[in-house]
Design an enzyme around this catalytic site. Structure first.
Site, PDB file in Angstrom:
ATOM      1  N   CYS A 141       0.824  -1.216   0.000  1.00  0.00           N
ATOM      2  CA  CYS A 141       0.000   0.000   0.000  1.00  0.00           C
ATOM      3  C   CYS A 141       0.852   1.258   0.000  1.00  0.00           C
ATOM      4  O   CYS A 141       0.662   2.157  -0.806  1.00  0.00           O
ATOM      5  CB  CYS A 141      -0.942  -0.009   1.207  1.00  0.00           C
ATOM      6  SG  CYS A 141      -1.789   1.556   1.440  1.00  0.00           S
ATOM      7  N   CYS A 157      -1.430   1.759  -3.090  1.00  0.00           N
ATOM      8  CA  CYS A 157      -2.425   2.829  -2.908  1.00  0.00           C
ATOM      9  C   CYS A 157      -1.843   4.243  -2.832  1.00  0.00           C
ATOM     10  O   CYS A 157      -2.339   5.161  -3.481  1.00  0.00           O
ATOM     11  CB  CYS A 157      -3.219   2.611  -1.618  1.00  0.00           C
ATOM     12  SG  CYS A 157      -3.515   0.905  -1.200  1.00  0.00           S
ATOM     13  N   TYR A 184      -8.993  -3.182 -10.990  1.00  0.00           N
ATOM     14  CA  TYR A 184      -8.631  -1.954 -10.278  1.00  0.00           C
ATOM     15  C   TYR A 184      -7.343  -1.336 -10.846  1.00  0.00           C
ATOM     16  O   TYR A 184      -7.286  -0.160 -11.170  1.00  0.00           O
ATOM     17  CB  TYR A 184      -8.330  -2.279  -8.812  1.00  0.00           C
ATOM     18  CG  TYR A 184      -9.481  -2.408  -7.866  1.00  0.00           C
ATOM     19  CD1 TYR A 184      -9.905  -1.320  -7.109  1.00  0.00           C
ATOM     20  CD2 TYR A 184     -10.101  -3.638  -7.657  1.00  0.00           C
ATOM     21  CE1 TYR A 184     -10.918  -1.448  -6.180  1.00  0.00           C
ATOM     22  CE2 TYR A 184     -11.124  -3.780  -6.736  1.00  0.00           C
ATOM     23  CZ  TYR A 184     -11.525  -2.675  -5.995  1.00  0.00           C
ATOM     24  OH  TYR A 184     -12.532  -2.816  -5.073  1.00  0.00           O
ATOM     25  N   GLU A 236      -6.981   2.100 -13.121  1.00  0.00           N
ATOM     26  CA  GLU A 236      -6.359   3.250 -12.448  1.00  0.00           C
ATOM     27  C   GLU A 236      -5.145   3.748 -13.226  1.00  0.00           C
ATOM     28  O   GLU A 236      -4.979   4.951 -13.451  1.00  0.00           O
ATOM     29  CB  GLU A 236      -5.995   2.876 -11.007  1.00  0.00           C
ATOM     30  CG  GLU A 236      -7.256   2.704 -10.150  1.00  0.00           C
ATOM     31  CD  GLU A 236      -6.993   2.412  -8.676  1.00  0.00           C
ATOM     32  OE1 GLU A 236      -7.927   2.588  -7.880  1.00  0.00           O
ATOM     33  OE2 GLU A 236      -5.871   2.000  -8.317  1.00  0.00           O
ATOM     34  N   LYS A 256       0.163   5.452  -5.952  1.00  0.00           N
ATOM     35  CA  LYS A 256      -0.853   5.474  -7.022  1.00  0.00           C
ATOM     36  C   LYS A 256      -1.726   6.722  -6.920  1.00  0.00           C
ATOM     37  O   LYS A 256      -1.952   7.432  -7.882  1.00  0.00           O
ATOM     38  CB  LYS A 256      -1.685   4.187  -6.940  1.00  0.00           C
ATOM     39  CG  LYS A 256      -2.828   4.033  -7.900  1.00  0.00           C
ATOM     40  CD  LYS A 256      -4.135   4.660  -7.478  1.00  0.00           C
ATOM     41  CE  LYS A 256      -4.674   4.322  -6.119  1.00  0.00           C
ATOM     42  NZ  LYS A 256      -5.217   3.012  -5.948  1.00  0.00           N
ATOM     43  N   GLU A 270     -25.776  15.786  -2.518  1.00  0.00           N
ATOM     44  CA  GLU A 270     -27.172  15.958  -2.090  1.00  0.00           C
ATOM     45  C   GLU A 270     -28.115  15.079  -2.908  1.00  0.00           C
ATOM     46  O   GLU A 270     -29.200  14.719  -2.455  1.00  0.00           O
ATOM     47  CB  GLU A 270     -27.605  17.423  -2.151  1.00  0.00           C
ATOM     48  CG  GLU A 270     -27.720  18.006  -3.532  1.00  0.00           C
ATOM     49  CD  GLU A 270     -28.088  19.488  -3.513  1.00  0.00           C
ATOM     50  OE1 GLU A 270     -29.164  19.820  -2.999  1.00  0.00           O
ATOM     51  OE2 GLU A 270     -27.285  20.304  -4.005  1.00  0.00           O
TER      52      GLU A 270
HETATM   53  P1  NDP Z   1      -8.252  -7.528 -10.569  1.00  0.00           P
HETATM   54  O1  NDP Z   1      -8.565  -8.876 -10.104  1.00  0.00           O
HETATM   55  O2  NDP Z   1      -8.990  -6.352 -10.040  1.00  0.00           O
HETATM   56  O3  NDP Z   1      -8.391  -7.488 -12.166  1.00  0.00           O
HETATM   57  C1  NDP Z   1      -7.691  -8.367 -12.976  1.00  0.00           C
HETATM   58  C2  NDP Z   1      -7.956  -8.056 -14.429  1.00  0.00           C
HETATM   59  O4  NDP Z   1      -7.124  -8.854 -15.250  1.00  0.00           O
HETATM   60  C3  NDP Z   1      -9.381  -8.327 -14.866  1.00  0.00           C
HETATM   61  O5  NDP Z   1      -9.759  -7.378 -15.833  1.00  0.00           O
HETATM   62  C4  NDP Z   1      -9.273  -9.718 -15.492  1.00  0.00           C
HETATM   63  O6  NDP Z   1     -10.207  -9.940 -16.512  1.00  0.00           O
HETATM   64  C5  NDP Z   1      -7.901  -9.646 -16.125  1.00  0.00           C
HETATM   65  N1  NDP Z   1      -7.258 -10.947 -16.247  1.00  0.00           N
HETATM   66  C6  NDP Z   1      -7.057 -11.867 -15.273  1.00  0.00           C
HETATM   67  N2  NDP Z   1      -6.382 -12.933 -15.746  1.00  0.00           N
HETATM   68  C7  NDP Z   1      -6.164 -12.684 -17.051  1.00  0.00           C
HETATM   69  C8  NDP Z   1      -5.549 -13.417 -18.084  1.00  0.00           C
HETATM   70  N3  NDP Z   1      -5.003 -14.610 -17.857  1.00  0.00           N
HETATM   71  N4  NDP Z   1      -5.515 -12.865 -19.318  1.00  0.00           N
HETATM   72  C9  NDP Z   1      -6.061 -11.647 -19.565  1.00  0.00           C
HETATM   73  N5  NDP Z   1      -6.660 -10.902 -18.614  1.00  0.00           N
HETATM   74  C10 NDP Z   1      -6.716 -11.416 -17.376  1.00  0.00           C
HETATM   75  O7  NDP Z   1      -6.682  -7.372 -10.344  1.00  0.00           O
HETATM   76  P2  NDP Z   1      -5.725  -6.126 -10.298  1.00  0.00           P
HETATM   77  O8  NDP Z   1      -4.391  -6.654 -10.664  1.00  0.00           O
HETATM   78  O9  NDP Z   1      -6.260  -4.976 -11.074  1.00  0.00           O
HETATM   79  O10 NDP Z   1      -5.747  -5.707  -8.776  1.00  0.00           O
HETATM   80  C11 NDP Z   1      -5.448  -6.664  -7.771  1.00  0.00           C
HETATM   81  C12 NDP Z   1      -6.170  -6.345  -6.492  1.00  0.00           C
HETATM   82  O11 NDP Z   1      -5.564  -5.234  -5.876  1.00  0.00           O
HETATM   83  C13 NDP Z   1      -7.623  -5.918  -6.679  1.00  0.00           C
HETATM   84  O12 NDP Z   1      -8.488  -6.998  -6.768  1.00  0.00           O
HETATM   85  C14 NDP Z   1      -7.874  -5.109  -5.457  1.00  0.00           C
HETATM   86  O13 NDP Z   1      -8.262  -5.988  -4.428  1.00  0.00           O
HETATM   87  C15 NDP Z   1      -6.519  -4.509  -5.130  1.00  0.00           C
HETATM   88  N6  NDP Z   1      -6.475  -3.079  -5.513  1.00  0.00           N
HETATM   89  C16 NDP Z   1      -7.340  -2.199  -4.946  1.00  0.00           C
HETATM   90  C17 NDP Z   1      -7.309  -0.868  -5.292  1.00  0.00           C
HETATM   91  C18 NDP Z   1      -8.271   0.089  -4.679  1.00  0.00           C
HETATM   92  O14 NDP Z   1      -8.845  -0.219  -3.648  1.00  0.00           O
HETATM   93  N7  NDP Z   1      -8.510   1.247  -5.297  1.00  0.00           N
HETATM   94  C19 NDP Z   1      -6.347  -0.350  -6.264  1.00  0.00           C
HETATM   95  C20 NDP Z   1      -5.503  -1.359  -6.808  1.00  0.00           C
HETATM   96  C21 NDP Z   1      -5.574  -2.670  -6.432  1.00  0.00           C
HETATM   97  P3  NDP Z   1     -11.678 -10.531 -16.216  1.00  0.00           P
HETATM   98  O15 NDP Z   1     -12.493  -9.375 -15.768  1.00  0.00           O
HETATM   99  O16 NDP Z   1     -12.085 -11.071 -17.521  1.00  0.00           O
HETATM  100  O17 NDP Z   1     -11.498 -11.567 -15.151  1.00  0.00           O
END
Ligand code: NDP
Length: 464
Positions: A44, A49, A181, A185, A52, A445
């Site tokens: 984080c 976080c 996410y 972002e 970022k 609001e």
């Molecule tokens: P996420 O799980 O949020 O998203 C992963 C993305 O990658 C999805 O779009 C998924 O597609 C795609 N994907 C997964 N596997 C493959 C693959 N083999 N080939 C192609 N595309 C793929 O992961 P992130 O890495 O973005 O973030 C990890 C975690 O970090 C989040 O889940 C969250 O918990 C945390 N986080 C929170 C934040 C916040 O609170 N603002 C900011 C950043 C991270 P599909 O939708 O088709 O599965």
């Protein structure tokens, strides 16, 4: 606590969950040590976080400069300097890292540097010194790391969210793989900073799991910003060009050339080579540590919190789990964490704030739901002329009138959802929202002035 243990608690991992647990446990009088192999503060603070959000803030000046004209301002020439942002961000992260260490020391926690591995239910070895600690309890709070899936030829040419914060140069052209996410972002950050952004998405929308209308609106907003969304695509290979750029070939044969390829396809728990086999701690199919509601593993002296347990991989959840663990084990206050209602924000631009059930999920759970929604031009946008409507949606259980979900899209959605989260957590009804007097003139609001249901849907039927 007197016994033959060196410590009451050894925490492996100095990130959000581990640090909170260590401090609270020490506050209860426990003898505590923490080991961190990288930098205190964890994902984080060091590469998540916090940096970022600083980059998100940097990226939003572009819109602010443009919006100023409608308010009578002539901003003149603007220029963005990536090295300045990175250097200032690094300074702030170093300061925060110091604060984390300082807070641990102030709490009387022994702060260790180096990788720690388990050598049994009560033993931990610090690899940097070889020292073995015997602890009554061990807390595993080692987090997760970016996944590099899909593994494709040339995949090593891509970077992850670990490296993106330290790039020496701003990529002029960036490909973002994944629309979760992290993907959305960083796509927003680089678009705001003037890079040409392409997103490769295997599905047909961004942000799986979020309310469908938020997903649609974010996709449309990103396309308006010039982000190229390649839905239904997968990468086949990456190659280094003669000029140093990365050439991507997609499964459909199309190609693109980029200065950087950010792989943001999820994160995996950091459970490899931790010595878990010496303890009886069990892992699930995704490699996450299996715990009960109190964060206890199958080995009674070993506990785990945060992303390594993959319950809800969010910093505030890890902090809450770490605190609850310390209350349970050292404070004589058994505490479980409620993972059901978690307010969360996505720092895309425009931003998303959400709490509770999406419309789709609510329809599956409740007998009948009532949807209230509004899309409007914010006051700020009136003079600026910006065409980015704010969108708000309340999902209400028709029988109980309880607000099951709040979904916000637009400026300050993250700030608003924190407060709406309290109401949803308390089980507020739509009538409670209605009798709350509006704060005028604000965008928020609208949350308490939506009166006309948009659509009522019976369980099992689909919304229009
Ligand atoms: P996420 O799980 O949020 O998203 C992963 C993305 O990658 C999805 O779009 C998924 O597609 C795609 N994907 C997964 N596997 C493959 C693959 N083999 N080939 C192609 N595309 C793929 O992961 P992130 O890495 O973005 O973030 C990890 C975690 O970090 C989040 O889940 C969250 O918990 C945390 N986080 C929170 C934040 C916040 O609170 N603002 C900011 C950043 C991270 P599909 O939708 O088709 O599965």
């Amino acid at each position: 606590m007197s016994d033959d243990f060196d410590l009451d608690l050894f925490v492996i991992g100095g990130g959000s969950g581990g640090v909170r647990a260590a401090r609270i446990a020490a506050g209860y009088g426990a003898r505590v040590a923490v080991a961190e192999e990288f930098r205190y503060g964890g994902t984080c603070v060091i590469r998540g976080c916090v940096p970022k959000k600083l980059m998100v803030l940097a990226s939003r000046f572009t819109d602010d400069f443009a919006d100023a004209a409608g308010y009578g301002w002539s901003v003149g020439e603007t220029a963005f300097d990536w090295p300045t942002l990175i250097a200032n961000k690094d300074k702030e992260i170093a300061r925060l890292e110091g604060v984390y260490r300082g807070n641990l020391e102030k709490a009387g926690v022994r702060v260790l540097d180096g990788r720690a591995v388990l050598e049994g239910p009560h033993a931990v070895r610090l690899l940097s010194t070889g020292e073995v600690f015997r602890a009554r309890h061990i807390l595993i709070a080692v987090g997760a790391r970016p996944s590099l899936e899909p593994m494709i030829p040339g995949g090593e040419l891509g970077i992850t969210s670990n490296e993106i914060f330290d790039l020496k140069e701003q990529p002029k052209r960036i490909l973002v793989v994944g629309g979760g996410y992290i993907g959305v972002e960083f796509a927003g950050i680089f678009a705001g900073l003037g890079s040409t952004v392409t997103m490769s998405l295997r599905g047909d929308k961004l942000l799986r799991g979020f309310d469908e209308e938020l997903r649609d609106r974010l996709g449309a907003a990103y396309e308006r910003k010039g982000v190229a969304l390649k839905f239904g695509t997968t990468l086949e290979r990456l190659e280094r060009d003669a000029d140093g750029a990365v050439a991507a070939t997609y499964a459909d044969g199309s190609r693109g050339t980029y200065d950087q390829v950010l792989v943001a396809t999820g994160r995996k728990p950091n459970t490899a080579d931790l010595g878990l086999e010496t303890t009886g701690v069990a892992l699930d199919d995704g490699g996450a540590i299996v715990v009960d509601g109190y964060s206890r593993t199958l080995c009674p002296s070993i506990w785990a919190v945060g992303d390594v347990t993959n319950r809800a991989a969010l910093t505030p959840v890890a902090i809450r789990e770490g605190h609850a663990f310390a209350d349970t084990v050292f404070g004589d206050k058994p505490t479980m964490v409620d993972h059901e209602i978690i307010p969360t924000a996505v720092f895309s631009t425009p931003e998303i704030g959400t709490v509770g059930c999406s419309e789709t999920l609510a329809r599956q759970r409740a007998g009948e739901v009532v949807i209230y929604k509004t899309a409007f031009r914010s006051m700020r946008a009136t003079l600026s002329g910006r065409d980015d409507p704010v969108f708000m949606k309340l999902v209400v259980d028709k029988t109980s009138d309880v607000v099951m979900g709040v979904h916000l899209f637009g400026r300050d959605a993250a700030e608003m959802i924190q407060l709406a989260g309290i109401a949803v957590m308390m089980g507020a009804t739509k009538a409670d929202f209605d009798r709350t007097i509006a704060v005028h003139p604000t965008a928020a609001e609208e949350l308490v002035t939506m009166r006309t249901p948009h659509v009522e849907v019976k369980k099992g039927t689909s919304a229009g």
